[in-house]
Design a protein around this motif. Structure first.
Motif, PDB file in Angstrom:
ATOM      1  N   ASN A   4       0.858  -1.167   0.000  1.00 34.25           N
ATOM      2  CA  ASN A   4       0.000   0.000   0.000  1.00 34.25           C
ATOM      3  C   ASN A   4       0.901   1.225   0.000  1.00 34.25           C
ATOM      4  OD1 ASN A   4      -2.399  -1.492   0.264  1.00 34.25           O
ATOM      5  ND2 ASN A   4      -2.050  -1.681   2.454  1.00 34.25           N
ATOM      6  N   SER A   5       0.584   2.203  -0.827  1.00 32.16           N
ATOM      7  CA  SER A   5       1.400   3.402  -0.889  1.00 32.16           C
ATOM      8  C   SER A   5       0.492   4.609  -0.763  1.00 32.16           C
ATOM      9  CB  SER A   5       2.155   3.453  -2.219  1.00 32.16           C
ATOM     10  OG  SER A   5       2.936   4.604  -2.279  1.00 32.16           O
ATOM     11  N   THR A   6       0.861   5.503   0.136  1.00 33.59           N
ATOM     12  CA  THR A   6       0.096   6.729   0.288  1.00 33.59           C
ATOM     13  C   THR A   6       1.033   7.912   0.279  1.00 33.59           C
ATOM     14  OG1 THR A   6       0.194   6.625   2.702  1.00 33.59           O
ATOM     15  CG2 THR A   6      -1.736   5.655   1.661  1.00 33.59           C
ATOM     16  N   HIS A   7       0.541   9.033  -0.176  1.00 31.26           N
ATOM     17  CA  HIS A   7       1.303  10.276  -0.188  1.00 31.26           C
ATOM     18  C   HIS A   7       0.401  11.351   0.404  1.00 31.26           C
ATOM     19  CE1 HIS A   7       4.437  13.003  -1.609  1.00 31.26           C
ATOM     20  NE2 HIS A   7       3.442  13.848  -1.793  1.00 31.26           N
ATOM     21  N   ARG A   8       0.793  11.848   1.545  1.00 30.39           N
ATOM     22  CA  ARG A   8      -0.027  12.852   2.216  1.00 30.39           C
ATOM     23  C   ARG A   8       0.603  14.218   2.061  1.00 30.39           C
ATOM     24  NH1 ARG A   8      -1.344  10.259   8.105  1.00 30.39           N
ATOM     25  NH2 ARG A   8      -2.893   8.763   7.421  1.00 30.39           N
ATOM     26  N   LYS A   9      -0.157  15.147   1.516  1.00 24.63           N
ATOM     27  CA  LYS A   9       0.309  16.525   1.428  1.00 24.63           C
ATOM     28  C   LYS A   9      -0.355  17.376   2.494  1.00 24.63           C
ATOM     29  CE  LYS A   9       1.603  16.713  -3.386  1.00 24.63           C
ATOM     30  NZ  LYS A   9       1.435  17.369  -4.655  1.00 24.63           N
ATOM     31  N   GLU A  10      -1.490  16.945   2.956  1.00 22.26           N
ATOM     32  CA  GLU A  10      -2.252  17.730   3.920  1.00 22.26           C
ATOM     33  C   GLU A  10      -1.799  17.421   5.342  1.00 22.26           C
ATOM     34  OE1 GLU A  10      -4.406  20.208   3.165  1.00 22.26           O
ATOM     35  OE2 GLU A  10      -3.678  19.853   1.148  1.00 22.26           O
ATOM     36  N   GLU A  11      -0.610  17.867   5.657  1.00 24.03           N
ATOM     37  CA  GLU A  11      -0.046  17.642   6.976  1.00 24.03           C
ATOM     38  C   GLU A  11       0.056  18.952   7.732  1.00 24.03           C
ATOM     39  OE1 GLU A  11       1.258  14.626   8.505  1.00 24.03           O
ATOM     40  OE2 GLU A  11       0.012  13.821   6.922  1.00 24.03           O
ATOM     41  N   SER A  12      -0.087  18.867   9.017  1.00 21.94           N
ATOM     42  CA  SER A  12       0.178  19.991   9.901  1.00 21.94           C
ATOM     43  C   SER A  12       1.389  19.619  10.731  1.00 21.94           C
ATOM     44  CB  SER A  12      -1.015  20.246  10.827  1.00 21.94           C
ATOM     45  OG  SER A  12      -2.122  20.681  10.080  1.00 21.94           O
ATOM     46  N   TYR A  25       1.301  15.702  11.861  1.00 24.67           N
ATOM     47  CA  TYR A  25       0.041  14.982  11.966  1.00 24.67           C
ATOM     48  C   TYR A  25      -0.876  15.387  10.814  1.00 24.67           C
ATOM     49  CZ  TYR A  25      -0.932  19.456  14.185  1.00 24.67           C
ATOM     50  OH  TYR A  25      -1.021  20.801  14.437  1.00 24.67           O
ATOM     51  N   PRO A  26      -1.773  14.516  10.415  1.00 23.75           N
ATOM     52  CA  PRO A  26      -2.676  14.843   9.303  1.00 23.75           C
ATOM     53  C   PRO A  26      -3.693  15.904   9.724  1.00 23.75           C
ATOM     54  CG  PRO A  26      -3.280  12.729  10.237  1.00 23.75           C
ATOM     55  CD  PRO A  26      -2.015  13.168  10.932  1.00 23.75           C
ATOM     56  N   LYS A  27      -4.074  16.743   8.770  1.00 22.51           N
ATOM     57  CA  LYS A  27      -5.098  17.749   9.057  1.00 22.51           C
ATOM     58  C   LYS A  27      -6.438  17.088   9.309  1.00 22.51           C
ATOM     59  CE  LYS A  27      -2.930  21.626   6.789  1.00 22.51           C
ATOM     60  NZ  LYS A  27      -2.931  22.576   5.694  1.00 22.51           N
ATOM     61  N   ASP A  51      -6.631   1.520  12.428  1.00 22.91           N
ATOM     62  CA  ASP A  51      -6.560   0.840  11.127  1.00 22.91           C
ATOM     63  C   ASP A  51      -5.132   0.414  10.791  1.00 22.91           C
ATOM     64  OD1 ASP A  51      -5.450   3.318  10.675  1.00 22.91           O
ATOM     65  OD2 ASP A  51      -6.553   3.686   8.807  1.00 22.91           O
ATOM     66  N   ASN A  52      -4.234   0.467  11.794  1.00 26.68           N
ATOM     67  CA  ASN A  52      -2.813   0.130  11.646  1.00 26.68           C
ATOM     68  C   ASN A  52      -2.053   1.091  10.733  1.00 26.68           C
ATOM     69  OD1 ASN A  52      -2.600  -1.899  13.485  1.00 26.68           O
ATOM     70  ND2 ASN A  52      -2.784  -3.561  12.012  1.00 26.68           N
ATOM     71  N   SER A  53      -2.558   2.298  10.555  1.00 25.89           N
ATOM     72  CA  SER A  53      -1.839   3.314   9.783  1.00 25.89           C
ATOM     73  C   SER A  53      -1.080   4.215  10.754  1.00 25.89           C
ATOM     74  CB  SER A  53      -2.814   4.154   8.958  1.00 25.89           C
ATOM     75  OG  SER A  53      -3.625   4.946   9.809  1.00 25.89           O
ATOM     76  N   VAL A  54      -0.071   4.902  10.223  1.00 25.73           N
ATOM     77  CA  VAL A  54       0.678   5.864  11.031  1.00 25.73           C
ATOM     78  C   VAL A  54      -0.090   7.179  10.998  1.00 25.73           C
ATOM     79  CG1 VAL A  54       2.837   7.120  11.284  1.00 25.73           C
ATOM     80  CG2 VAL A  54       2.864   4.721  10.566  1.00 25.73           C
ATOM     81  N   LEU A  55      -0.552   7.612  12.164  1.00 29.30           N
ATOM     82  CA  LEU A  55      -1.317   8.852  12.261  1.00 29.30           C
ATOM     83  C   LEU A  55      -0.424  10.065  12.448  1.00 29.30           C
ATOM     84  CD1 LEU A  55      -4.254   7.760  14.587  1.00 29.30           C
ATOM     85  CD2 LEU A  55      -4.251   7.960  12.105  1.00 29.30           C
ATOM     86  N   GLY A  56       0.603   9.920  13.254  1.00 26.14           N
ATOM     87  CA  GLY A  56       1.464  11.051  13.545  1.00 26.14           C
ATOM     88  C   GLY A  56       2.892  10.604  13.734  1.00 26.14           C
ATOM     89  N   VAL A  57       3.801  11.566  13.593  1.00 27.25           N
ATOM     90  CA  VAL A  57       5.225  11.309  13.795  1.00 27.25           C
ATOM     91  C   VAL A  57       5.763  12.387  14.716  1.00 27.25           C
ATOM     92  CG1 VAL A  57       7.477  11.088  12.689  1.00 27.25           C
ATOM     93  CG2 VAL A  57       5.424  10.340  11.466  1.00 27.25           C
ATOM     94  N   GLU A  58       6.388  11.975  15.811  1.00 32.16           N
ATOM     95  CA  GLU A  58       7.030  12.910  16.729  1.00 32.16           C
ATOM     96  C   GLU A  58       8.522  12.631  16.738  1.00 32.16           C
ATOM     97  OE1 GLU A  58       6.742  14.619  21.289  1.00 32.16           O
ATOM     98  OE2 GLU A  58       5.645  12.802  20.770  1.00 32.16           O
ATOM     99  N   ILE A  59       9.317  13.694  16.675  1.00 35.23           N
ATOM    100  CA  ILE A  59      10.768  13.547  16.700  1.00 35.23           C
ATOM    101  C   ILE A  59      11.289  14.313  17.907  1.00 35.23           C
ATOM    102  CG2 ILE A  59      12.921  13.847  15.430  1.00 35.23           C
ATOM    103  CD1 ILE A  59      10.198  14.262  13.210  1.00 35.23           C
ATOM    104  N   LEU A  60      11.830  13.570  18.875  1.00 35.48           N
ATOM    105  CA  LEU A  60      12.405  14.183  20.067  1.00 35.48           C
ATOM    106  C   LEU A  60      13.844  14.588  19.786  1.00 35.48           C
ATOM    107  CD1 LEU A  60      11.093  11.591  22.691  1.00 35.48           C
ATOM    108  CD2 LEU A  60       9.996  13.710  21.922  1.00 35.48           C
TER     109      LEU A  60
END
Length: 130
Positions: A4-12, A25-27, A51-60
């Motif tokens: 499965n391949s997704t490309h998200r442009k609508e990120e905050s 994170y997605p808008k 749904d086992n998708s990545v919703l957000g990414v945090e980088i410490l």
């Protein structure tokens, strides 16, 4: 292999200067999808949805990971987060375009680990623009 391949442009995104923590994170989250758990790969944290998708990414400690002053993280030109999930591993590549001393630079950081949650095999690119 069916990927499965997704490309998200609508990120905050948000950057906490004091704690040097960046969050993407997605808008909009798909209806019915809720946060379930997080996976931490040495300070790069993936938030996983029902749904086992990545919703957000945090980088410490992002400025340390990219080897730039914290002030440069506040105003990035653009960012790309690539997440590749295979049956065995999860790999994350961060690419940040920044301006330092009026010159564009690109910094990258990589993280990987075992796919212990058995996330679905997928590839995801998140384009985050400032």
């Amino acid at each position: 292999m069916d990927v499965n391949s997704t490309h998200r442009k609508e990120e905050s995104w948000d950057y906490d200067f004091v704690n040097d923590s960046f969050f993407s994170y997605p808008k909009e989250v798909p209806e019915g999808v809720e946060y379930v758990t997080s996976i931490d790969f040495d300070g790069i944290i993936l938030d996983v949805g029902s749904d086992n998708s990545v919703l957000g990414v945090e980088i410490l400690d992002i400025s340390k990971k990219l080897n730039v002053p914290k002030s440069n993280i506040q105003h990035p030109a653009n960012m790309k987060i690539e997440i590749d999930v295979s049956k065995e591993t999860i790999e994350v590549k961060l690419s940040f375009a920044l301006i330092m001393r009026n010159k564009p630079i690109t910094r990258t950081a990589l993280a990987s680990g075992a796919n212990d949650l058995n996330l679905a095999v997928a590839s995801q690119v998140r384009a985050v623009t400032a």
